[in-house]
Design a protein around this motif. Structure first.
Motif, PDB file in Angstrom:
ATOM      1  N   VAL A  90       0.833  -1.200   0.000  1.00  0.00           N
ATOM      2  CA  VAL A  90       0.000   0.000   0.000  1.00  0.00           C
ATOM      3  C   VAL A  90       0.870   1.254   0.000  1.00  0.00           C
ATOM      4  N   ILE A  91       0.241   2.355  -0.398  1.00  0.00           N
ATOM      5  CA  ILE A  91       0.930   3.643  -0.451  1.00  0.00           C
ATOM      6  C   ILE A  91       0.055   4.682   0.237  1.00  0.00           C
ATOM      7  N   PRO A  92       0.395   5.098   1.451  1.00  0.00           N
ATOM      8  CA  PRO A  92      -0.364   6.163   2.115  1.00  0.00           C
ATOM      9  C   PRO A  92      -0.085   7.506   1.436  1.00  0.00           C
ATOM     10  N   VAL A  93      -1.134   8.273   1.201  1.00  0.00           N
ATOM     11  CA  VAL A  93      -0.997   9.584   0.554  1.00  0.00           C
ATOM     12  C   VAL A  93      -1.666  10.639   1.421  1.00  0.00           C
ATOM     13  N   SER A  94      -0.960  11.721   1.664  1.00  0.00           N
ATOM     14  CA  SER A  94      -1.530  12.836   2.424  1.00  0.00           C
ATOM     15  C   SER A  94      -2.728  13.422   1.692  1.00  0.00           C
ATOM     16  N   THR A  95      -3.834  13.612   2.406  1.00  0.00           N
ATOM     17  CA  THR A  95      -5.004  14.224   1.786  1.00  0.00           C
ATOM     18  C   THR A  95      -4.747  15.696   1.447  1.00  0.00           C
ATOM     19  N   LEU A  96      -3.933  16.353   2.244  1.00  0.00           N
ATOM     20  CA  LEU A  96      -3.586  17.743   1.936  1.00  0.00           C
ATOM     21  C   LEU A  96      -2.734  17.811   0.674  1.00  0.00           C
ATOM     22  N   GLN A  97      -1.784  16.897   0.545  1.00  0.00           N
ATOM     23  CA  GLN A  97      -0.943  16.867  -0.655  1.00  0.00           C
ATOM     24  C   GLN A  97      -1.778  16.548  -1.895  1.00  0.00           C
ATOM     25  N   ALA A  98      -2.764  15.665  -1.740  1.00  0.00           N
ATOM     26  CA  ALA A  98      -3.631  15.328  -2.871  1.00  0.00           C
ATOM     27  C   ALA A  98      -4.421  16.551  -3.338  1.00  0.00           C
ATOM     28  N   MET A  99      -4.854  17.390  -2.401  1.00  0.00           N
ATOM     29  CA  MET A  99      -5.564  18.612  -2.775  1.00  0.00           C
ATOM     30  C   MET A  99      -4.634  19.579  -3.502  1.00  0.00           C
ATOM     31  N   ALA A 100      -3.391  19.664  -3.045  1.00  0.00           N
ATOM     32  CA  ALA A 100      -2.403  20.494  -3.741  1.00  0.00           C
ATOM     33  C   ALA A 100      -2.143  19.940  -5.137  1.00  0.00           C
ATOM     34  N   GLN A 101      -2.056  18.615  -5.236  1.00  0.00           N
ATOM     35  CA  GLN A 101      -1.833  17.974  -6.528  1.00  0.00           C
ATOM     36  C   GLN A 101      -2.968  18.275  -7.498  1.00  0.00           C
ATOM     37  N   GLY A 102      -4.200  18.271  -6.986  1.00  0.00           N
ATOM     38  CA  GLY A 102      -5.341  18.579  -7.823  1.00  0.00           C
ATOM     39  C   GLY A 102      -5.266  19.982  -8.401  1.00  0.00           C
ATOM     40  N   PHE A 103      -4.836  20.938  -7.573  1.00  0.00           N
ATOM     41  CA  PHE A 103      -4.715  22.308  -8.066  1.00  0.00           C
ATOM     42  C   PHE A 103      -3.634  22.395  -9.131  1.00  0.00           C
ATOM     43  N   VAL A 104      -2.489  21.770  -8.891  1.00  0.00           N
ATOM     44  CA  VAL A 104      -1.388  21.825  -9.849  1.00  0.00           C
ATOM     45  C   VAL A 104      -1.791  21.187 -11.172  1.00  0.00           C
ATOM     46  N   ALA A 105      -2.517  20.066 -11.101  1.00  0.00           N
ATOM     47  CA  ALA A 105      -2.931  19.380 -12.322  1.00  0.00           C
ATOM     48  C   ALA A 105      -3.848  20.247 -13.177  1.00  0.00           C
ATOM     49  N   GLN A 106      -4.631  21.092 -12.526  1.00  0.00           N
ATOM     50  CA  GLN A 106      -5.591  21.917 -13.253  1.00  0.00           C
ATOM     51  C   GLN A 106      -5.094  23.342 -13.500  1.00  0.00           C
ATOM     52  N   ASN A 107      -3.930  23.662 -12.945  1.00  0.00           N
ATOM     53  CA  ASN A 107      -3.342  25.007 -13.116  1.00  0.00           C
ATOM     54  C   ASN A 107      -1.838  24.849 -13.298  1.00  0.00           C
TER      55      ASN A 107
END
Length: 235
Positions: A90-107
């Motif tokens: 398994v790979i634990p992923v920070s939920t805060l980092q995922a939100m940052a990733q979402g912004f970067v992917a769209q901007n």
């Protein structure tokens, strides 16, 4: 190519995503208090649509928090069952980092630091400051604290308003003295944006046994206070 399934239930949102042969599919729902009923059927749906089984996967990623205590426990419980049954890391992923990733992917032209905040209840927020790289890096550490205290942090004071604010935690009035360049509140953790982080971690060999994976609450008192409220209400 690496095949990864990602799950998240750390907020009112519930999501799953699949990276298979370089293609990404995802399901996202706002399902407050329905994570137990929805998360596993969503996993079945996305795997069936891709004609894929758990045994075809290389790993399972999951939103490890911070976030809702109940949601995190539901998610890791389901991931434990799936990963154990298919003998997957398994790979634990920070939920805060995922939100940052979402912004970067769209901007993709964004270059300012990203200050991500989730409502932690009890008049506190979870927050973290991230770079705007293709895979956002955490600058400092993730925190839980009163909103009024955030602006007093040395790391934040040095930003001089040159940052982007992301997440529903920004609804607190005490954060209004920290004026960002851009404010986007209507954002939730989303499993599809966990996939780039998880794929990068997999390539670096940063997987875990399911027996070692743990949710991240940022405050150990969350479960204790929840139990106290339940006891009080039952008296």
């Amino acid at each position: 190519m690496t095949k990864i399934l990602a799950l998240d239930a750390s907020t009112d949102a519930c999501s799953v995503a699949l990276s298979l042969n370089g293609e990404t599919t995802h399901i996202f729902e706002l399902a407050a208090k329905s994570h137990t009923q929805r998360l596993l059927p969503m996993v079945d749906e996305i795997l069936r649509a891709a004609n894929c089984t758990l045994h075809d996967l290389d790993a399972i990623a999951f939103g490890r928090g911070p976030g809702s205590f109940t949601g995190l426990r539901i998610c890791i419980g389901i991931v434990q069952g799936l990963a154990f049954g298919a003998n997957l890391p398994v790979i634990p992923v920070s939920t805060l980092q995922a939100m940052a990733q979402g912004f970067v992917a769209q901007n993709q032209n964004a270059d300012l630091p990203l200050l991500v905040a989730l409502d932690a209840r009890m008049d506190e927020i979870y927050w973290g400051l991230f770079s705007a790289d293709n895979i956002p890096n955490l600058l400092g550490t993730e925190h839980v604290m009163k909103p009024a205290k955030v602006g007093e942090q040395h790391l934040i004071a040095n930003l001089e308003k040159q940052f982007i604010a992301i997440g529903p935690g920004w609804h607190y009035a005490d954060l209004q003295n920290i004026v960002p360049e851009v404010l986007i509140q209507d954002v939730h953790p989303d499993a599809r944006f966990m996939l780039p982080i998880a794929l990068d971690a997999f390539d670096k060999g940063e997987t875990q046994s399911i027996f070692d994976a743990q949710p991240v609450y940022l405050r150990d008192s969350v479960s204790w206070q929840k139990r106290q409220r339940i006891r009080t209400q039952s008296l």
